[in-house]
Design a protein around this motif. Structure first.
Motif, PDB file in Angstrom:
ATOM      1  N   MET A   1     -28.243  11.301  28.053  1.00  0.00           N
ATOM      2  CA  MET A   1     -29.255  10.933  27.947  1.00  0.00           C
ATOM      3  C   MET A   1     -29.326  11.031  25.922  1.00  0.00           C
ATOM      4  N   SER A   2     -29.623  10.769  25.284  1.00  0.00           N
ATOM      5  CA  SER A   2     -29.911  11.155  24.137  1.00  0.00           C
ATOM      6  C   SER A   2     -30.753  11.923  24.360  1.00  0.00           C
ATOM      7  N   TYR A   3     -31.497  12.872  22.757  1.00  0.00           N
ATOM      8  CA  TYR A   3     -32.588  13.619  22.226  1.00  0.00           C
ATOM      9  C   TYR A   3     -33.839  12.910  22.618  1.00  0.00           C
ATOM     10  N   LEU A   4     -33.619  11.209  21.946  1.00  0.00           N
ATOM     11  CA  LEU A   4     -34.854  10.812  21.868  1.00  0.00           C
ATOM     12  C   LEU A   4     -34.989  10.105  22.836  1.00  0.00           C
ATOM     13  N   GLU A   5     -33.605   9.843  24.057  1.00  0.00           N
ATOM     14  CA  GLU A   5     -34.345   9.378  25.405  1.00  0.00           C
ATOM     15  C   GLU A   5     -35.072  10.196  25.681  1.00  0.00           C
ATOM     16  N   SER A   6     -34.983  11.179  26.002  1.00  0.00           N
ATOM     17  CA  SER A   6     -35.327  12.445  25.932  1.00  0.00           C
ATOM     18  C   SER A   6     -36.933  12.582  26.120  1.00  0.00           C
ATOM     19  N   LEU A   7     -37.204  12.730  24.198  1.00  0.00           N
ATOM     20  CA  LEU A   7     -38.433  12.684  23.788  1.00  0.00           C
ATOM     21  C   LEU A   7     -39.424  11.303  24.602  1.00  0.00           C
ATOM     22  N   ARG A   8     -38.477  10.352  24.883  1.00  0.00           N
ATOM     23  CA  ARG A   8     -39.303   8.989  25.098  1.00  0.00           C
ATOM     24  C   ARG A   8     -40.090   9.980  26.883  1.00  0.00           C
ATOM     25  N   VAL A   9     -38.939   9.971  27.140  1.00  0.00           N
ATOM     26  CA  VAL A   9     -38.670  10.372  28.984  1.00  0.00           C
ATOM     27  C   VAL A   9     -40.352  11.434  29.173  1.00  0.00           C
ATOM     28  N   PHE A  10     -40.559  12.575  28.116  1.00  0.00           N
ATOM     29  CA  PHE A  10     -41.737  13.541  27.619  1.00  0.00           C
ATOM     30  C   PHE A  10     -43.358  12.986  27.254  1.00  0.00           C
ATOM     31  N   VAL A  11     -42.491  11.645  26.740  1.00  0.00           N
ATOM     32  CA  VAL A  11     -44.676  11.166  26.072  1.00  0.00           C
ATOM     33  C   VAL A  11     -44.861  10.273  27.070  1.00  0.00           C
ATOM     34  N   ARG A  12     -43.865   9.364  28.046  1.00  0.00           N
ATOM     35  CA  ARG A  12     -44.450   8.697  29.354  1.00  0.00           C
ATOM     36  C   ARG A  12     -44.640   9.694  30.254  1.00  0.00           C
ATOM     37  N   VAL A  13     -43.827  10.916  31.087  1.00  0.00           N
ATOM     38  CA  VAL A  13     -44.600  12.215  31.342  1.00  0.00           C
ATOM     39  C   VAL A  13     -45.695  12.304  31.136  1.00  0.00           C
ATOM     40  N   VAL A  14     -46.197  12.622  29.633  1.00  0.00           N
ATOM     41  CA  VAL A  14     -47.534  13.639  29.795  1.00  0.00           C
ATOM     42  C   VAL A  14     -48.365  12.490  29.904  1.00  0.00           C
ATOM     43  N   GLU A  15     -48.030  11.072  29.111  1.00  0.00           N
ATOM     44  CA  GLU A  15     -49.378   9.660  29.300  1.00  0.00           C
ATOM     45  C   GLU A  15     -49.537   8.958  30.671  1.00  0.00           C
ATOM     46  N   LEU A  16     -48.553   9.106  31.492  1.00  0.00           N
ATOM     47  CA  LEU A  16     -48.625   9.372  32.494  1.00  0.00           C
ATOM     48  C   LEU A  16     -49.532   9.869  34.095  1.00  0.00           C
ATOM     49  N   GLY A  17     -48.956  11.131  33.468  1.00  0.00           N
ATOM     50  CA  GLY A  17     -49.810  12.371  34.151  1.00  0.00           C
ATOM     51  C   GLY A  17     -48.620  12.834  35.578  1.00  0.00           C
ATOM     52  N   SER A  18     -47.599  12.330  35.416  1.00  0.00           N
ATOM     53  CA  SER A  18     -47.212  12.654  36.116  1.00  0.00           C
ATOM     54  C   SER A  18     -45.386  12.326  36.339  1.00  0.00           C
ATOM     55  N   ILE A  19     -44.387  13.719  36.732  1.00  0.00           N
ATOM     56  CA  ILE A  19     -42.673  12.850  36.309  1.00  0.00           C
ATOM     57  C   ILE A  19     -42.210  11.896  37.091  1.00  0.00           C
ATOM     58  N   THR A  20     -43.179  11.580  38.195  1.00  0.00           N
ATOM     59  CA  THR A  20     -42.707  10.533  38.635  1.00  0.00           C
ATOM     60  C   THR A  20     -43.140   9.568  38.482  1.00  0.00           C
ATOM     61  N   ALA A  21     -44.016   9.327  37.996  1.00  0.00           N
ATOM     62  CA  ALA A  21     -44.709   7.667  37.470  1.00  0.00           C
ATOM     63  C   ALA A  21     -43.406   7.685  35.745  1.00  0.00           C
ATOM     64  N   GLY A  22     -43.687   8.368  35.283  1.00  0.00           N
ATOM     65  CA  GLY A  22     -43.313   8.821  34.018  1.00  0.00           C
ATOM     66  C   GLY A  22     -41.975   8.246  34.638  1.00  0.00           C
ATOM     67  N   GLY A  23     -40.803   9.073  35.254  1.00  0.00           N
ATOM     68  CA  GLY A  23     -39.120   8.200  35.173  1.00  0.00           C
ATOM     69  C   GLY A  23     -39.512   7.177  35.610  1.00  0.00           C
ATOM     70  N   ARG A  24     -40.761   6.603  36.709  1.00  0.00           N
ATOM     71  CA  ARG A  24     -40.505   5.430  37.496  1.00  0.00           C
ATOM     72  C   ARG A  24     -40.953   3.928  36.235  1.00  0.00           C
ATOM     73  N   ASP A  25     -41.694   4.216  35.199  1.00  0.00           N
ATOM     74  CA  ASP A  25     -42.201   3.479  33.995  1.00  0.00           C
ATOM     75  C   ASP A  25     -40.180   2.926  33.480  1.00  0.00           C
TER      76      ASP A  25
END
Length: 94
Positions: free
Chosen positions: A1-25
């Motif tokens: 996965m690219s650096y940009l995609e890792s950034l997107r994952v990080f942002v969604r995890v922070v916004e949703l408050g969980s790694i599971t929710a961010g990943g699922r999204d």
């Protein structure tokens, strides 16, 4: 996965408050989402998230990184939308 995609994952995890929710999204397993976060932390040599079994919080540097990453992603999304509007192909609901 690219650096940009890792950034997107990080942002969604922070916004949703969980790694599971961010990943699922983002249609990723919790393990893959967690690995993307670890990759970012390893890249910079800092911890960006404090993880417990019940709670996920950003560190001070993680919060700052989130703020900047959110702006980068927003800017990129705006640029992609602008370019798409000039593609000459009909888009959207007709």
């Amino acid at each position: 996965m690219s650096y940009l995609e890792s950034l997107r994952v990080f942002v969604r995890v922070v916004e949703l408050g969980s790694i599971t929710a961010g990943g699922r999204d983002l249609r990723l397993s919790p393990a893959v989402a967690s690995n993307r976060i670890k990759d970012l932390e390893n890249r910079f040599g800092v911890r960006m998230l404090n993880r417990t079994t019940r709670k996920l919080t950003t560190t001070e540097i993680g919060r700052s990184f989130y703020d900047h990453a959110r702006r980068v992603i927003d800017t990129l999304d705006e640029a992609e939308a602008m370019v798409s509007s000039f593609s000459g192909k009909p888009q959207g609901v007709i």
